[in-house]
Write a protein that holds these residues in place. Structure first.
Motif: not given
Length: 409
Positions: A388-408
């Protein structure tokens, strides 16, 4: 009717005969694409689960797997139902149009038959000559010639109409059969999925009965994991805050300003803009995988009264799966938390992607990486067999929803 008008009519009839059948084909294609995606996801889940059958999974992990399978299968059934319902509406519309076409064709044929009978009675050349010679003057004779020519054209036009209407009717009947076969296939597939769903729900119910016998123990385990996740998230957050502070210090921003974002160079600003421009199109951090835990607050699959807050996503993948950078960037840092596996963080302007639970690392801090470059390998739990890979995206110091960024995702 002129020849031009006749051509327009012929074109419109042909166009309509094809177009009305596919009036909602765009929606149908969209649903079919979604259905195939869900089918592939179920196949992938089954493949991942079957590869771990020899390992002893915890009951909590089994519930998570079943929850995900049930959720995806329910979506698949829902989409298939939508397809079948849409086909039903299309079939009804097409049947009505076929009836209309058939009635119009009957009227055309009847009119054409009467016209042929009349033409047959007056077909001999002598009657035509006499019709012309009986004209009182040249102008009337000329008009009679025009009339005979127009009547001949009209006969041809009516014959063309019948031909086109016949073709349109044949095409509509053929397409209707295809639609009915497609609907029958969808209904059959849905019945199979419903049976499988019932089996999975019973499995879920059986495991939940076992868990509920000692719910406090399992709730305590989940809370402990959540506490550990918050501890690691805290370390990630600190590294991001330190990097923001360092970028501001380097840019000469005063501490009193208290900037919450990165001070970007022109190059970093351009990179961030590229990253943003690829929102929704970024590649997955692993080549094959399914999302087991989504971003944000959600009830625990074991105790619905317990809320899980996820700053990223958990992706289940295959053993030995390589981790890939989702975009060009620079390795901002590598964390090695106590009681946990290494973490790689990559900076893309003022965006940071974080890759947790790695077994191997192929990069070091300061390395420049490219999109899809392998940066490590996901850790496989030797006891459960889970990768299991845990993956996250931040913009500056705020987390983002990866599903909005990663294709499908």
């Amino acid at each position: 009717m002129t020849k031009f008008q006749n051509k327009v009519l012929v074109f419109s009839l042909l166009f309509f005969s094809s177009a009305f059948v596919f009036a909602q084909s765009g929606k149908q294609e969209e649903l079919e694409a979604r259905r195939k995606e869900l089918s592939r996801e179920i196949q992938q889940i089954n493949k991942l689960l079957s590869s771990n059958q020899s390992k002893k999974k915890s009951e909590v992990s089994q519930i998570e797997d079943l929850n995900h399978k049930v959720s995806v299968r329910e979506n698949l059934i829902k989409v298939t139902n939508q397809q079948a319902n849409l086909l039903t509406r299309e079939i009804n519309t097409n049947q009505k149009q076929i009836t209309t076409n058939r009635d119009e064709l009957t009227l055309l044929k009847e009119g054409y038959a009467k016209m042929l009978q009349k033409a047959y009675k007056n077909k001999n050349k002598q009657s035509r000559v006499m019709f012309l010679l009986s004209a009182t003057n040249f102008k009337q004779a000329y008009k009679r010639v025009q009339y005979l020519n127009q009547y001949a054209d009209y006969q041809k036009e009516q014959a063309d109409k019948i031909k086109i209407k016949t073709i349109a009717l044949q095409e509509a009947n053929t397409n209707l059969l295809v639609q009915k076969e497609a609907k029958s296939k969808l209904i059959s597939e849905n019945k199979k999925e419903q049976k499988t769903l019932e089996i999975e729900r019973k499995q879920h119910e059986t495991i939940m009965k076992s868990i509920k016998k000692d719910l406090n123990k399992y709730t305590a385990q989940i809370k402990s994991k959540q506490k550990e996740a918050r501890r690691i998230d805290g370390q990630i957050d600190k590294l991001i805050r330190d990097a923001i502070a360092a970028s501001n210090k380097k840019a000469g921003v005063k501490k009193s300003t208290k900037s919450k974002g990165f001070a970007l160079t022109a190059e970093a600003r351009a990179l961030a803009a590229d990253f943003l421009g690829n929102k929704g199109k970024l590649p997955w951090p692993v080549e094959k995988g399914v999302v087991k835990l989504r971003y944000g607050k959600q009830p625990s699959p074991v105790d619905r009264n317990l809320t899980i807050n996820s700053n990223g996503v958990r992706i289940s993948t295959e053993k030995g799966a390589k981790v890939r950078a989702v975009f060009n960037g620079e390795v901002m840092g590598i964390l090695k938390p106590k009681r946990s596996n290494p973490i790689v963080m990559i900076k893309h302007g003022n965006y940071i992607t974080t890759y947790q639970n790695l077994g191997k690392i192929f990069v070091k801090t300061g390395d420049k990486v490219k999109t899809k470059q392998e940066i490590g390998e996901v850790f496989t739990n030797p006891t459960t067999g889970e990768t299991v890979l845990k993956f996250r995206i931040d913009k500056d110091n705020k987390t983002q929803n990866p599903s909005s960024w990663i294709f499908k995702m």
